[in-house]
Design an enzyme around this catalytic site. Sequence first.
Site: not given
Ligand code: IVH
Length: 676
Positions: A91-92, A37-41, A144, A438, A320, A125, A123, A121, A233, A432, A417, A414
Site C-alpha cells: 500500500s502507500l 476513508d477519512f475516518e479510517f485514516d 491484491r 397497498c 489524500k 479510486d 490516485k 499522478e 501505473y 409493507c 395504506c 405503512c
Molecule cells: S503506486 C508500491 N500509483 O492506491 C506502490 N497507486 O493507497 C504501488 N493507487 O495500492 C502503488 N492510483 O491501489 C500507485 N497512481 C497510482 C495510484 C495508486 C491509485 C492505489 C493503489 C494502491 C493504493 C494505495
Amino acid sequence: MAKIGKTAAKERIEFLKKELERHNYNYYVLNAPAISDFEFDLLMGELQGLEKLYPEYATEDSPTRHVGSDLAPGAKGTDFVQVAHRWPMLSLGNTYAREELYEFDARIRKTVDRPWSYSCELKFDGTAICLTYKDGRLLRALTRGDGTKGDDVTRNVVNIPAIPRQLHGEGIPTEFEIRGEIYMPFEAFDRLNAERAEAELEPFANPRNAASGSLKLQNPAEMRTRGLDCVLYHMLGENLPFKTHIEALEAARSWGLPVSEYSRRADTIDEAVAYIDAWDTRRKTLPFATDGIVIKVNELDLQRQLGFTAKSPRWATAWKFKPEQACTPLVSVDYQVGRTGAVTPVANLEPVLLSGTVVKRASLHNKDQMDLLDIHIGDWVYVEKGGEIIPKITGVDPSKRPQDALRPAFPTHCPDCGTPLVRDEDEARHYCPNRESCPVQIKGRFIHFAGRKAMDILAGDATVEALYDKGWIHTLPDLYDLTREQLISLEGWQERSADNFLESLEASKRVPFERVLYALGIRHVGEQTAKTLARHFGSIDALMAASREDLVQIEDIGDTVADSILEWSASEAGRQTVRRLREAGLQMAVDENATVRLSDMLEGKTIVVSGNFSIAREALKALIEAHGGKNAGSVSSKTSWLLAGEKAGPEKLRKAEKLGIPLLTEEEFNAMIGGE
Ligand code: IVH
C-alpha cells in the site's frame, strides 16, 4: 499526540486493532464500508501514534503492518484460485497534511545524494490489479488479496475492453508485471446503481466498491456490461531496460497498455505541491473518482536504494483529498414506500451547497443507519456525496443539538395504506407486506411494468394514477382489458392519445420474454437477473417449476433472489398474473427465432460446444447463433468444429479425432468472430 497511561494505551491499541480489522473486512471483502476513508485514516493514524509511543504493544499482526485483505475463503462469489505474488503488493503511506509532504522529501534527501525528480499522478479510486504479460500475451490477472497472494481473476479481466490481451510494438520484455487500478467511471456507476435500485438491491456505496464487487463476479460475461476501465501505473520485472518510472510507463503506453494521460514530472517538491493544488479543484471535472495524488521518486535506481517499509515503499507517498462535506440542519424525515413495499427514510435538509450543487434531500438508508447515527430532528448533520454523486448523511454534530430535540419515530405502519410494517432481517429494511392492495405498491408495479426497459407502454405516473383512481387497474393484466371508450373518457384524453396508448399495448405483446420477466417486478429480479433466468430456463413455466437447488446453482443467483422467485412462483397472485398475461398474448418463452444477428461469419457451420469456458456455455451457444452458425449436441461428419473448453467430454473428443473434425479453443473462436 497526548500521552495516555500505559494500561489505557494497551486497551485503546487492542480496540483500534479490532476496529480497523473490522473496517478492512467491510471494505475489502464485503465491498460495503461502514465509515469513510477519512475516518479510517484517522483511526489508523491514532494506532500508529500509540504503537510508536508504546512499541511493546506493537505486534506483528497489527493492521499498521499489513495491508487489508480482499480474500474471503469459502464465501459464495469467491471461488477464485489464489496465486502468490512474485513481488508483494503493498500500500502507500498517506497524508492529509502539507508539512508531511515536505517531511517525505526531507527523508529522501537523507538517503539520496544527487538530484531526483518526481512522477506526480492521480490516485485512481478503484481496486488494485496486477497483470502479468509473457511473450506479449496477457498471462494472468491477480487482485491484491492480502498483499502476498491474490485471487486469479483473469477470466473476468479479459472482459475489460481497456486491457489488451496481446501487446504490439518494440522492446516488449519477455515477461513483466504491470500493476494498476480497475475503476468504474461515474456514468457506468450511476447506470449500475439505477439498475440495482430497480431490482431493490442495495446500491454500491461508491464506484470503488462497485469496481471491486464486479471484479469478483462469477459470471464473466456480465463483466462486459459493467463499463469498467483500467489504468496502469507500476511496472515490475527482472532486468527491465528503463532508467525512470516515467520512461517505463511511456513504453507500456506504446505497447497498447492504458496509462494515465494526467501524470506529470516534477523536479522539486514545490512543483509536486503545485500539481496537488491544481488537481484539488480540477479533479471534480473528471469522469471518474480520484481520492488523492501519488508522488513517486522517478529514478528507478533511487527507488531501489530507498526500498520499502513492511507496508509501503519509501519512494512514494499519497496525498489524500478530504471528502467534501457540508453541515446543515435536519428538518424532517420522509418515509417513502417503493414498488416492492420497501420503506426508505429520506432526510429533508436545510438546503446547502455541496460540490457545486444544492443538496436538499439525502438518503438515510434504513432504521439501523438512523439508530447508528443517533439522529434527532433539528440536528446539524454532515452530508457527503457517496462516490461524489448521491448525497448521504455520514454523521451528526451532537454539540449543536437543540434542547428537547426528538428522535424521528420510524413508522410502525405503512405511511400509505396503514398496514403494520415487517422487517426483513437479512437486509435491515422495513417492508409493507400488503402487496395486494397497498396503493403505492400497486401503482409502482404498473409504472415499472410500463417502463422503457420493461414493456415500453405509454403510461407514465399520471396515467397510472388516473387509471388506478378510476378503479380500472389493480393487477397487471387489467391493462390489457382497457377499452378505447374507457380511455377516451379520461380527463384530457382524446381519440389520438387513446389509440397511441392501445398501440403501445399491442406492441408490448412482441416484447421478448426476458423483458416480460423483468417487467413482472419480482423482488430482486432486475434487468440482468431476468436475462440470466430467461436464458437459463427458456420459459416462465420452466422457471416456475424450478426448485431452490435449480435456482441457486445458476451463476449470480444467490439465496435472496432464489427465495423471492420461489415465493412469487408459489403465490396465487403470481400464477393468476401469468395466466392472464399469457391469454393477453405476451411472450412467456424465449423466441428461438428472434436472436440478434451480429454477422454471417459462421453461416453454414455447425459447432458442437463441450466443456467449461470463461463465459457460460449457453452464452457461447447464443454467440454462435448470433454469428449465423448452428449448434449441435453431438459430433458427426456434419460437424464443422468441436469448440472444446476445459474438461471437454472425452467421448466427443475421441469421436472428433476419429472423424477428423478440427478442435477450436475459446480464444480461437473469439478471434474467429472478431473478438480480441
Ligand atoms: S503506486 C508500491 N500509483 O492506491 C506502490 N497507486 O493507497 C504501488 N493507487 O495500492 C502503488 N492510483 O491501489 C500507485 N497512481 C497510482 C495510484 C495508486 C491509485 C492505489 C493503489 C494502491 C493504493 C494505495
